[in-house]
Structures are given as structure tokens and as C-alpha cells.
Design a protein around this motif. Structure first.
Motif, PDB file in Angstrom:
ATOM      1  N   ASP A  41       0.820  -1.222   0.000  1.00 46.95           N
ATOM      2  CA  ASP A  41       0.000   0.000   0.000  1.00 46.95           C
ATOM      3  C   ASP A  41       0.850   1.266   0.000  1.00 46.95           C
ATOM      4  O   ASP A  41       0.318   2.365  -0.191  1.00 46.95           O
ATOM      5  N   MET A  42       2.142   1.119   0.229  1.00 46.54           N
ATOM      6  CA  MET A  42       2.997   2.292   0.342  1.00 46.54           C
ATOM      7  C   MET A  42       3.222   2.941  -1.026  1.00 46.54           C
ATOM      8  O   MET A  42       3.224   2.259  -2.059  1.00 46.54           O
ATOM      9  N   GLY A  43       3.402   4.249  -0.988  1.00 48.62           N
ATOM     10  CA  GLY A  43       3.628   4.985  -2.215  1.00 48.62           C
ATOM     11  C   GLY A  43       3.093   6.400  -2.092  1.00 48.62           C
ATOM     12  O   GLY A  43       2.771   6.864  -0.991  1.00 48.62           O
ATOM     13  N   VAL A  44       2.983   7.063  -3.215  1.00 48.46           N
ATOM     14  CA  VAL A  44       2.431   8.419  -3.242  1.00 48.46           C
ATOM     15  C   VAL A  44       0.950   8.320  -3.601  1.00 48.46           C
ATOM     16  O   VAL A  44       0.589   7.695  -4.595  1.00 48.46           O
ATOM     17  N   TYR A  45       0.130   8.933  -2.778  1.00 47.05           N
ATOM     18  CA  TYR A  45      -1.310   8.937  -3.002  1.00 47.05           C
ATOM     19  C   TYR A  45      -1.717  10.287  -3.583  1.00 47.05           C
ATOM     20  O   TYR A  45      -1.414  11.338  -3.031  1.00 47.05           O
ATOM     21  N   TYR A  46      -2.428  10.221  -4.703  1.00 43.06           N
ATOM     22  CA  TYR A  46      -2.862  11.413  -5.408  1.00 43.06           C
ATOM     23  C   TYR A  46      -4.386  11.530  -5.355  1.00 43.06           C
ATOM     24  O   TYR A  46      -5.101  10.587  -5.684  1.00 43.06           O
ATOM     25  N   CYS A  47      -4.839  12.681  -4.967  1.00 38.55           N
ATOM     26  CA  CYS A  47      -6.265  12.983  -5.012  1.00 38.55           C
ATOM     27  C   CYS A  47      -6.604  13.503  -6.406  1.00 38.55           C
ATOM     28  O   CYS A  47      -5.802  14.231  -7.015  1.00 38.55           O
ATOM     29  N   TYR A  48      -7.758  13.165  -6.900  1.00 38.06           N
ATOM     30  CA  TYR A  48      -8.182  13.679  -8.199  1.00 38.06           C
ATOM     31  C   TYR A  48      -9.679  13.977  -8.149  1.00 38.06           C
ATOM     32  O   TYR A  48     -10.418  13.434  -7.334  1.00 38.06           O
ATOM     33  N   ILE A  49     -10.104  14.835  -9.041  1.00 37.54           N
ATOM     34  CA  ILE A  49     -11.522  15.147  -9.162  1.00 37.54           C
ATOM     35  C   ILE A  49     -11.874  15.225 -10.636  1.00 37.54           C
ATOM     36  O   ILE A  49     -11.074  15.704 -11.449  1.00 37.54           O
ATOM     37  N   VAL A  50     -13.042  14.726 -10.984  1.00 36.67           N
ATOM     38  CA  VAL A  50     -13.537  14.776 -12.353  1.00 36.67           C
ATOM     39  C   VAL A  50     -14.766  15.680 -12.378  1.00 36.67           C
ATOM     40  O   VAL A  50     -15.760  15.405 -11.696  1.00 36.67           O
ATOM     41  N   LEU A  51     -14.668  16.744 -13.135  1.00 34.60           N
ATOM     42  CA  LEU A  51     -15.764  17.691 -13.265  1.00 34.60           C
ATOM     43  C   LEU A  51     -16.330  17.637 -14.670  1.00 34.60           C
ATOM     44  O   LEU A  51     -15.576  17.522 -15.643  1.00 34.60           O
ATOM     45  N   LEU A  52     -17.646  17.725 -14.771  1.00 33.67           N
ATOM     46  CA  LEU A  52     -18.306  17.789 -16.075  1.00 33.67           C
ATOM     47  C   LEU A  52     -18.492  19.254 -16.416  1.00 33.67           C
ATOM     48  O   LEU A  52     -19.316  19.950 -15.828  1.00 33.67           O
ATOM     49  N   LEU A  53     -17.690  19.739 -17.369  1.00 34.37           N
ATOM     50  CA  LEU A  53     -17.680  21.151 -17.706  1.00 34.37           C
ATOM     51  C   LEU A  53     -18.343  21.399 -19.052  1.00 34.37           C
ATOM     52  O   LEU A  53     -18.151  20.629 -19.991  1.00 34.37           O
ATOM     53  N   THR A  54     -19.080  22.496 -19.165  1.00 33.47           N
ATOM     54  CA  THR A  54     -19.639  22.871 -20.459  1.00 33.47           C
ATOM     55  C   THR A  54     -18.714  23.842 -21.199  1.00 33.47           C
ATOM     56  O   THR A  54     -18.782  23.959 -22.418  1.00 33.47           O
ATOM     57  N   TYR A  55     -17.858  24.532 -20.452  1.00 26.38           N
ATOM     58  CA  TYR A  55     -16.842  25.384 -21.060  1.00 26.38           C
ATOM     59  C   TYR A  55     -15.475  24.937 -20.548  1.00 26.38           C
ATOM     60  O   TYR A  55     -15.273  24.780 -19.343  1.00 26.38           O
ATOM     61  N   TYR A  56     -14.566  24.703 -21.484  1.00 28.23           N
ATOM     62  CA  TYR A  56     -13.226  24.288 -21.075  1.00 28.23           C
ATOM     63  C   TYR A  56     -12.232  24.831 -22.068  1.00 28.23           C
ATOM     64  O   TYR A  56     -12.329  24.574 -23.267  1.00 28.23           O
ATOM     65  N   ARG A  57     -11.297  25.619 -21.591  1.00 31.01           N
ATOM     66  CA  ARG A  57     -10.243  26.211 -22.422  1.00 31.01           C
ATOM     67  C   ARG A  57     -10.819  26.900 -23.649  1.00 31.01           C
ATOM     68  O   ARG A  57     -10.347  26.717 -24.776  1.00 31.01           O
ATOM     69  N   GLY A  58     -11.888  27.697 -23.419  1.00 33.49           N
ATOM     70  CA  GLY A  58     -12.447  28.518 -24.482  1.00 33.49           C
ATOM     71  C   GLY A  58     -13.397  27.811 -25.420  1.00 33.49           C
ATOM     72  O   GLY A  58     -13.913  28.419 -26.365  1.00 33.49           O
ATOM     73  N   THR A  59     -13.653  26.536 -25.200  1.00 30.87           N
ATOM     74  CA  THR A  59     -14.533  25.776 -26.076  1.00 30.87           C
ATOM     75  C   THR A  59     -15.799  25.387 -25.323  1.00 30.87           C
ATOM     76  O   THR A  59     -15.740  24.977 -24.169  1.00 30.87           O
ATOM     77  N   TYR A  60     -16.937  25.526 -26.023  1.00 27.42           N
ATOM     78  CA  TYR A  60     -18.220  25.152 -25.438  1.00 27.42           C
ATOM     79  C   TYR A  60     -18.534  23.707 -25.780  1.00 27.42           C
ATOM     80  O   TYR A  60     -18.457  23.297 -26.938  1.00 27.42           O
ATOM     81  N   TYR A  61     -18.893  22.915 -24.770  1.00 27.28           N
ATOM     82  CA  TYR A  61     -19.271  21.512 -24.949  1.00 27.28           C
ATOM     83  C   TYR A  61     -20.719  21.353 -24.480  1.00 27.28           C
ATOM     84  O   TYR A  61     -20.978  21.234 -23.283  1.00 27.28           O
ATOM     85  N   PRO A  62     -21.679  21.360 -25.413  1.00 29.18           N
ATOM     86  CA  PRO A  62     -23.079  21.305 -25.009  1.00 29.18           C
ATOM     87  C   PRO A  62     -23.442  20.062 -24.209  1.00 29.18           C
ATOM     88  O   PRO A  62     -24.343  20.107 -23.372  1.00 29.18           O
ATOM     89  N   GLN A  63     -22.778  18.965 -24.460  1.00 31.83           N
ATOM     90  CA  GLN A  63     -23.039  17.727 -23.710  1.00 31.83           C
ATOM     91  C   GLN A  63     -22.133  17.608 -22.491  1.00 31.83           C
ATOM     92  O   GLN A  63     -22.268  16.654 -21.717  1.00 31.83           O
ATOM     93  N   GLY A  64     -21.247  18.570 -22.323  1.00 30.75           N
ATOM     94  CA  GLY A  64     -20.326  18.518 -21.203  1.00 30.75           C
ATOM     95  C   GLY A  64     -19.078  17.721 -21.534  1.00 30.75           C
ATOM     96  O   GLY A  64     -19.107  16.815 -22.358  1.00 30.75           O
ATOM     97  N   LYS A  65     -17.999  18.087 -20.892  1.00 28.27           N
ATOM     98  CA  LYS A  65     -16.722  17.401 -21.088  1.00 28.27           C
ATOM     99  C   LYS A  65     -16.155  17.061 -19.720  1.00 28.27           C
ATOM    100  O   LYS A  65     -16.063  17.925 -18.840  1.00 28.27           O
ATOM    101  N   ASP A  66     -15.788  15.804 -19.517  1.00 27.97           N
ATOM    102  CA  ASP A  66     -15.162  15.390 -18.267  1.00 27.97           C
ATOM    103  C   ASP A  66     -13.716  15.881 -18.240  1.00 27.97           C
ATOM    104  O   ASP A  66     -12.934  15.559 -19.137  1.00 27.97           O
ATOM    105  N   VAL A  67     -13.393  16.632 -17.214  1.00 28.97           N
ATOM    106  CA  VAL A  67     -12.037  17.149 -17.053  1.00 28.97           C
ATOM    107  C   VAL A  67     -11.525  16.704 -15.690  1.00 28.97           C
ATOM    108  O   VAL A  67     -12.221  16.857 -14.682  1.00 28.97           O
ATOM    109  N   THR A  68     -10.329  16.150 -15.667  1.00 31.20           N
ATOM    110  CA  THR A  68      -9.736  15.638 -14.433  1.00 31.20           C
ATOM    111  C   THR A  68      -8.655  16.583 -13.925  1.00 31.20           C
ATOM    112  O   THR A  68      -7.810  17.033 -14.697  1.00 31.20           O
TER     113      THR A  68
END
Length: 129
Positions: free
Chosen positions: A90-117
Motif C-alpha cells: 500500500d505504500m507509495g504516493v497517493y494522489y487525489c483527483y476530481i472529475v468535473l463535467l464542464l460545459t466550457y473548457y479552455r475557451g470551447t463550449y461543450y453542449p453535452q459537457g466534457k469530463d475534465v480531471t
């Protein structure tokens, strides 16, 4: 800006326990998934556990089932990973992450949403034996 800050890592003997925490900020959604990956030296990063805040479902990799428990804070911006009966693997580096469903990401509109981690910087869990 989405930020994740982990805490709770440290030295622990095999058989011991640790509680990791991750605090997320910079967003205001109600439906997202947050969890933990880990990486041991010389190995690939692997998923450990996750929780979906909208329906409360959780998931664990087989090797930690019955030993680890993931839970969300009441503020819906924190997640905890209670790790019991720790093993050398179990030893090692533990990383927390989150996945958000975004409709705008880096200037682009995603009408169905885009999963961004998004990822935290990681917290080290080390065998003190």
C-alpha cells in the motif's frame, strides 16, 4: 482555478492506519467524482477508490476492499480515505483527483459537457518498519 490539497500522509508500520484527506476548491458543482490514485516506486499509477457526490456511490480496487473507506465531508469539497491494516504494497504516493463535467473548457463550449480531471500534488505514505 480548481485546486486539490492532500494531507495525512506519513510514516506508518505495516498493520497500522492512516487517514488521508483532500480539500478541493475553485468550483461550484453538485455532481462530481473525487477519489484517490496511488503510485509505488517503479510501478504505474493505479486507482484506489472514488466517491460520486451526487449519488454517494463508492468504488474500491479489489486489493483494498475491507481495509480502506472513502468518505465525503459535509461541505462536499473534501474527501477522506481511511486506510487500515496497511500492507507494504500500500505504500507509495497517493494522489487525489476530481472529475468535473464542464460545459466550457479552455475557451470551447461543450453542449453535452466534457469530463475534465484535476490532480493534487500527492502525499507520501511510507513504511516505517
Amino acid at each position: 482555478e480548481v485546486q486539490l490539497v492532500e494531507s495525512g500522509g506519513g510514516l506508518v508500520q505495516a498493520g497500522g492506519s492512516l487517514r488521508l484527506s483532500c480539500s478541493a476548491s475553485g468550483f461550484s458543482f453538485d455532481d462530481w467524482t473525487i477519489g484517490w490514485f496511488r503510485q509505488a516506486p517503479g510501478k504505474e499509477r493505479e486507482g484506489v477508490s472514488l466517491i460520486n457526490y451526487s449519488d454517494g456511490t463508492t468504488n474500491y480496487t479489489d486489493s483494498v476492499k475491507g481495509r480502506f473507506t472513502i468518505s465525503g465531508g459535509n461541505d462536499k469539497k473534501t474527501v477522506h480515505l481511511q486506510m487500515n491494516s496497511l500492507k507494504p504494497e500500500d505504500m507509495g504516493v497517493y494522489y487525489c483527483y476530481i472529475v468535473l463535467l464542464l460545459t466550457y473548457y479552455r475557451g470551447t463550449y461543450y453542449p453535452q459537457g466534457k469530463d475534465v480531471t484535476y490532480w493534487g500534488q500527492g502525499t507520501q505514505v511510507t513504511d516505517s518498519s
